[in-house]
Structure formats: structure tokens, C-alpha cells
Design a protein around this motif. Structure first.
Motif, PDB file in Angstrom:
ATOM      1  N   ALA A  54       4.202  13.779  12.005  1.00 41.17           N
ATOM      2  CA  ALA A  54       4.464  15.211  12.013  1.00 41.17           C
ATOM      3  C   ALA A  54       4.581  15.738  10.585  1.00 41.17           C
ATOM      4  CB  ALA A  54       5.758  15.500  12.776  1.00 41.17           C
ATOM      5  N   CYS A  55       4.195  16.969  10.405  1.00 39.36           N
ATOM      6  CA  CYS A  55       4.283  17.640   9.112  1.00 39.36           C
ATOM      7  C   CYS A  55       5.756  17.758   8.705  1.00 39.36           C
ATOM      8  CB  CYS A  55       3.640  19.024   9.218  1.00 39.36           C
ATOM      9  SG  CYS A  55       3.792  19.997   7.721  1.00 39.36           S
ATOM     10  N   ALA A  56       6.082  17.235   7.535  1.00 37.52           N
ATOM     11  CA  ALA A  56       7.473  17.254   7.068  1.00 37.52           C
ATOM     12  C   ALA A  56       7.978  18.665   6.795  1.00 37.52           C
ATOM     13  CB  ALA A  56       7.603  16.409   5.808  1.00 37.52           C
ATOM     14  N   ALA A  57       7.080  19.610   6.592  1.00 40.10           N
ATOM     15  CA  ALA A  57       7.482  20.986   6.297  1.00 40.10           C
ATOM     16  C   ALA A  57       7.905  21.757   7.549  1.00 40.10           C
ATOM     17  CB  ALA A  57       6.340  21.731   5.611  1.00 40.10           C
ATOM     18  N   GLU A  59      10.154  21.905  11.061  1.00 40.37           N
ATOM     19  CA  GLU A  59      11.343  21.344  11.682  1.00 40.37           C
ATOM     20  C   GLU A  59      10.986  20.641  12.983  1.00 40.37           C
ATOM     21  OE1 GLU A  59      15.667  22.851  13.268  1.00 40.37           O
ATOM     22  OE2 GLU A  59      14.639  24.003  11.736  1.00 40.37           O
ATOM     23  N   HIS A  60      11.255  19.354  13.037  1.00 41.07           N
ATOM     24  CA  HIS A  60      11.042  18.526  14.233  1.00 41.07           C
ATOM     25  C   HIS A  60       9.603  18.595  14.735  1.00 41.07           C
ATOM     26  CE1 HIS A  60      15.341  18.088  14.230  1.00 41.07           C
ATOM     27  NE2 HIS A  60      15.497  19.382  14.344  1.00 41.07           N
ATOM     28  N   GLY A  61       8.645  18.823  13.847  1.00 37.80           N
ATOM     29  CA  GLY A  61       7.238  18.861  14.238  1.00 37.80           C
ATOM     30  C   GLY A  61       6.908  19.999  15.176  1.00 37.80           C
ATOM     31  N   ALA A  62       7.687  21.073  15.135  1.00 43.13           N
ATOM     32  CA  ALA A  62       7.537  22.181  16.081  1.00 43.13           C
ATOM     33  C   ALA A  62       6.178  22.861  16.005  1.00 43.13           C
ATOM     34  CB  ALA A  62       8.639  23.216  15.844  1.00 43.13           C
ATOM     35  N   GLY A  63       5.538  22.865  14.834  1.00 42.06           N
ATOM     36  CA  GLY A  63       4.261  23.550  14.690  1.00 42.06           C
ATOM     37  C   GLY A  63       3.072  22.733  15.145  1.00 42.06           C
ATOM     38  N   GLN A  67       0.444  15.134   9.124  1.00 46.16           N
ATOM     39  CA  GLN A  67       0.391  14.795   7.713  1.00 46.16           C
ATOM     40  C   GLN A  67       0.129  13.297   7.607  1.00 46.16           C
ATOM     41  OE1 GLN A  67       4.134  15.820   5.888  1.00 46.16           O
ATOM     42  NE2 GLN A  67       3.089  16.721   4.152  1.00 46.16           N
ATOM     43  N   VAL A  68      -0.685  12.884   6.646  1.00 43.07           N
ATOM     44  CA  VAL A  68      -0.950  11.474   6.394  1.00 43.07           C
ATOM     45  C   VAL A  68      -0.032  11.017   5.270  1.00 43.07           C
ATOM     46  CG1 VAL A  68      -2.650   9.826   5.483  1.00 43.07           C
ATOM     47  CG2 VAL A  68      -3.341  11.533   7.168  1.00 43.07           C
ATOM     48  N   ARG A  69       0.602   9.856   5.475  1.00 42.56           N
ATOM     49  CA  ARG A  69       1.461   9.242   4.456  1.00 42.56           C
ATOM     50  C   ARG A  69       1.024   7.784   4.304  1.00 42.56           C
ATOM     51  NH1 ARG A  69       4.406  11.952   8.038  1.00 42.56           N
ATOM     52  NH2 ARG A  69       5.620  13.728   7.333  1.00 42.56           N
ATOM     53  N   LEU A  70       0.459   7.443   3.145  1.00 43.34           N
ATOM     54  CA  LEU A  70       0.050   6.065   2.883  1.00 43.34           C
ATOM     55  C   LEU A  70       0.921   5.490   1.780  1.00 43.34           C
ATOM     56  CD1 LEU A  70      -3.859   6.195   2.796  1.00 43.34           C
ATOM     57  CD2 LEU A  70      -2.371   5.571   4.687  1.00 43.34           C
ATOM     58  N   THR A  71       1.375   4.271   1.980  1.00 40.84           N
ATOM     59  CA  THR A  71       2.171   3.590   0.960  1.00 40.84           C
ATOM     60  C   THR A  71       1.626   2.183   0.768  1.00 40.84           C
ATOM     61  OG1 THR A  71       4.137   4.852   1.536  1.00 40.84           O
ATOM     62  CG2 THR A  71       4.491   2.811   0.310  1.00 40.84           C
ATOM     63  N   TYR A  72       1.502   1.801  -0.482  1.00 35.79           N
ATOM     64  CA  TYR A  72       1.061   0.459  -0.843  1.00 35.79           C
ATOM     65  C   TYR A  72       2.100  -0.191  -1.728  1.00 35.79           C
ATOM     66  CZ  TYR A  72      -3.684   1.096   0.854  1.00 35.79           C
ATOM     67  OH  TYR A  72      -4.782   1.277   1.656  1.00 35.79           O
ATOM     68  N   GLN A  73       2.361  -1.473  -1.470  1.00 37.48           N
ATOM     69  CA  GLN A  73       3.185  -2.276  -2.359  1.00 37.48           C
ATOM     70  C   GLN A  73       2.238  -2.895  -3.385  1.00 37.48           C
ATOM     71  OE1 GLN A  73       5.375  -5.458  -0.531  1.00 37.48           O
ATOM     72  NE2 GLN A  73       6.019  -6.292  -2.485  1.00 37.48           N
ATOM     73  N   LEU A  74       2.629  -2.892  -4.640  1.00 37.07           N
ATOM     74  CA  LEU A  74       1.842  -3.480  -5.711  1.00 37.07           C
ATOM     75  C   LEU A  74       2.564  -4.704  -6.237  1.00 37.07           C
ATOM     76  CD1 LEU A  74       1.121  -0.381  -5.642  1.00 37.07           C
ATOM     77  CD2 LEU A  74       0.577  -0.611  -8.040  1.00 37.07           C
ATOM     78  N   THR A  75       1.833  -5.781  -6.454  1.00 38.46           N
ATOM     79  CA  THR A  75       2.391  -6.971  -7.097  1.00 38.46           C
ATOM     80  C   THR A  75       1.541  -7.280  -8.325  1.00 38.46           C
ATOM     81  OG1 THR A  75       1.115  -8.432  -5.648  1.00 38.46           O
ATOM     82  CG2 THR A  75       3.374  -7.970  -4.993  1.00 38.46           C
ATOM     83  N   GLY A  76       2.160  -7.878  -9.316  1.00 43.70           N
ATOM     84  CA  GLY A  76       1.454  -8.185 -10.555  1.00 43.70           C
ATOM     85  C   GLY A  76       1.285  -6.968 -11.449  1.00 43.70           C
ATOM     86  N   VAL A  77       2.241  -6.040 -11.390  1.00 41.60           N
ATOM     87  CA  VAL A  77       2.185  -4.828 -12.205  1.00 41.60           C
ATOM     88  C   VAL A  77       2.607  -5.178 -13.629  1.00 41.60           C
ATOM     89  CG1 VAL A  77       3.129  -2.512 -12.528  1.00 41.60           C
ATOM     90  CG2 VAL A  77       2.713  -3.380 -10.216  1.00 41.60           C
ATOM     91  N   ALA A  78       1.815  -4.750 -14.594  1.00 44.81           N
ATOM     92  CA  ALA A  78       2.121  -5.036 -15.994  1.00 44.81           C
ATOM     93  C   ALA A  78       3.365  -4.281 -16.427  1.00 44.81           C
ATOM     94  CB  ALA A  78       0.942  -4.642 -16.872  1.00 44.81           C
ATOM     95  N   GLU A  79       4.134  -4.901 -17.300  1.00 43.08           N
ATOM     96  CA  GLU A  79       5.330  -4.252 -17.834  1.00 43.08           C
ATOM     97  C   GLU A  79       4.906  -3.016 -18.633  1.00 43.08           C
ATOM     98  OE1 GLU A  79       9.397  -5.478 -20.165  1.00 43.08           O
ATOM     99  OE2 GLU A  79       7.646  -6.735 -20.378  1.00 43.08           O
ATOM    100  N   GLY A  80       5.710  -1.992 -18.584  1.00 47.09           N
ATOM    101  CA  GLY A  80       5.419  -0.788 -19.339  1.00 47.09           C
ATOM    102  C   GLY A  80       4.782   0.317 -18.514  1.00 47.09           C
ATOM    103  N   VAL A  81       4.332   0.003 -17.311  1.00 48.27           N
ATOM    104  CA  VAL A  81       3.799   1.040 -16.429  1.00 48.27           C
ATOM    105  C   VAL A  81       5.001   1.671 -15.750  1.00 48.27           C
ATOM    106  CG1 VAL A  81       2.347   1.525 -14.444  1.00 48.27           C
ATOM    107  CG2 VAL A  81       1.647  -0.197 -16.084  1.00 48.27           C
ATOM    108  N   GLY A  82       5.199   2.951 -15.929  1.00 47.65           N
ATOM    109  CA  GLY A  82       6.410   3.614 -15.462  1.00 47.65           C
ATOM    110  C   GLY A  82       6.251   4.329 -14.144  1.00 47.65           C
ATOM    111  N   GLU A  83       6.947   5.424 -14.028  1.00 46.07           N
ATOM    112  CA  GLU A  83       6.918   6.230 -12.821  1.00 46.07           C
ATOM    113  C   GLU A  83       5.984   7.409 -13.028  1.00 46.07           C
ATOM    114  OE1 GLU A  83      10.823   7.514 -11.817  1.00 46.07           O
ATOM    115  OE2 GLU A  83      11.654   5.522 -11.992  1.00 46.07           O
ATOM    116  N   ALA A  84       5.424   7.882 -11.937  1.00 44.30           N
ATOM    117  CA  ALA A  84       4.570   9.070 -12.020  1.00 44.30           C
ATOM    118  C   ALA A  84       4.654   9.831 -10.713  1.00 44.30           C
ATOM    119  CB  ALA A  84       3.128   8.668 -12.295  1.00 44.30           C
ATOM    120  N   CYS A 118      -0.341  19.320   5.095  1.00 46.08           N
ATOM    121  CA  CYS A 118      -0.298  19.391   6.553  1.00 46.08           C
ATOM    122  C   CYS A 118      -1.620  19.938   7.079  1.00 46.08           C
ATOM    123  CB  CYS A 118       0.848  20.290   7.010  1.00 46.08           C
ATOM    124  SG  CYS A 118       2.465  19.663   6.512  1.00 46.08           S
ATOM    125  N   PHE A 119      -2.012  19.476   8.250  1.00 47.23           N
ATOM    126  CA  PHE A 119      -3.235  19.953   8.876  1.00 47.23           C
ATOM    127  C   PHE A 119      -3.042  20.002  10.382  1.00 47.23           C
ATOM    128  CE2 PHE A 119      -3.508  15.397   8.191  1.00 47.23           C
ATOM    129  CZ  PHE A 119      -3.876  14.909   9.440  1.00 47.23           C
TER     130      PHE A 119
END
Length: 129
Positions: A54-57, A59-63, A67-84, A118-119
Motif C-alpha cells: 500500500a502507498c505509505a502516503a 492512511e491504511h491504504g484507503a486510496g 508502492q514498490v519497496r526494494l531492499t538489498y543487503q550488501l556485503t563486501g562494502v569498501a570502507e569509506g562509503v557512507g550514507e546517501a 505511488c501508483f
């Protein structure tokens, strides 16, 4: 932040109507644009059970929008790569977090998440078939 520079070019924007398939493909592109130019290239593992919800915008998916939410875990990340955090011109949001865990070899874990605008379910090409 190295990751911020890598993502500055992301965001060609979607000119066509957004649907689940297009949102998923664009989210995948954003993840790969963020990660593919990292050196060394970290390994990706997709996490999460339901990428479409459901679209997070709304309330309770009323509309009824989604929405698509993709999350990936990364391993072997070089030191010094921060947040974005990035919002591209197509309305997609990307968040990347990393942290060095093994100071001896300078590698750590991270995560990259992309959230689509949202779509309406069944919109775009899928809705016209």
C-alpha cells in the motif's frame, strides 16, 4: 560521500504511466546504478518478502494506490562509503547505509532501499492489456 556522487546521475524520470512492472524495473536500475560502479563491487542479496504494498502516503491504504519497496543487503562494502539519500526526478527515493565491520580488511555491510512513487493498481501497460 562516495555513494552520493555515484547517484547524482540517477533519475532520468518516467514519462510513461507508472505500474508495478515499471516501478520494479526502475527501482532495480537505481540499485544497480548505485552499486555497479563501487569498487570493489559488493555482493547483493535482496531482502524483504513483499516488494509491492500500500502507498505509505495514504492512511491504511484507503486510496488503493500501491508502492514498490526494494531492499538489498550488501556485503563486501569498501570502507569509506557512507550514507546517501536521493530522490530522483521520477519521484523514486533511495537510501543507502553502510558501515565497516572488519577494520582489518576494510570491508563491511550495507543496505540499499528504493521506494517508488505511488501508483494506481493496474495502471500503465499492465492495466491496458
Amino acid at each position: 560521500m562516495a555513494l552520493t556522487a555515484l547517484l547524482a546521475g540517477c533519475g532520468a524520470g518516467e514519462s510513461r504511466a507508472l505500474d508495478e512492472d515499471r516501478a520494479t524495473r526502475r527501482a532495480e536500475q537505481i540499485v544497480h546504478q548505485a552499486v555497479d560502479s563501487m569498487s570493489p563491487r559488493p555482493a547483493l542479496r535482496r531482502t524483504g518478502l513483499r516488494p509491492v504494498g500500500a502507498c505509505a502516503a495514504e492512511e491504511h491504504g484507503a486510496g488503493g494506490r500501491l508502492q514498490v519497496r526494494l531492499t538489498y543487503q550488501l556485503t563486501g562494502v569498501a570502507e569509506g562509503v557512507g550514507e546517501a539519500r536521493l530522490r530522483d526526478s521520477g519521484g523514486f527515493w533511495m537510501t543507502a547505509l553502510t558501515g565497516a565491520l572488519d577494520k582489518a580488511n576494510g570491508e563491511g555491510l550495507g543496505a540499499v532501499s528504493v521506494i517508488s512513487p505511488c501508483f494506481v493498481a493496474g495502471s500503465g501497460a499492465a492495466g491496458r492489456s
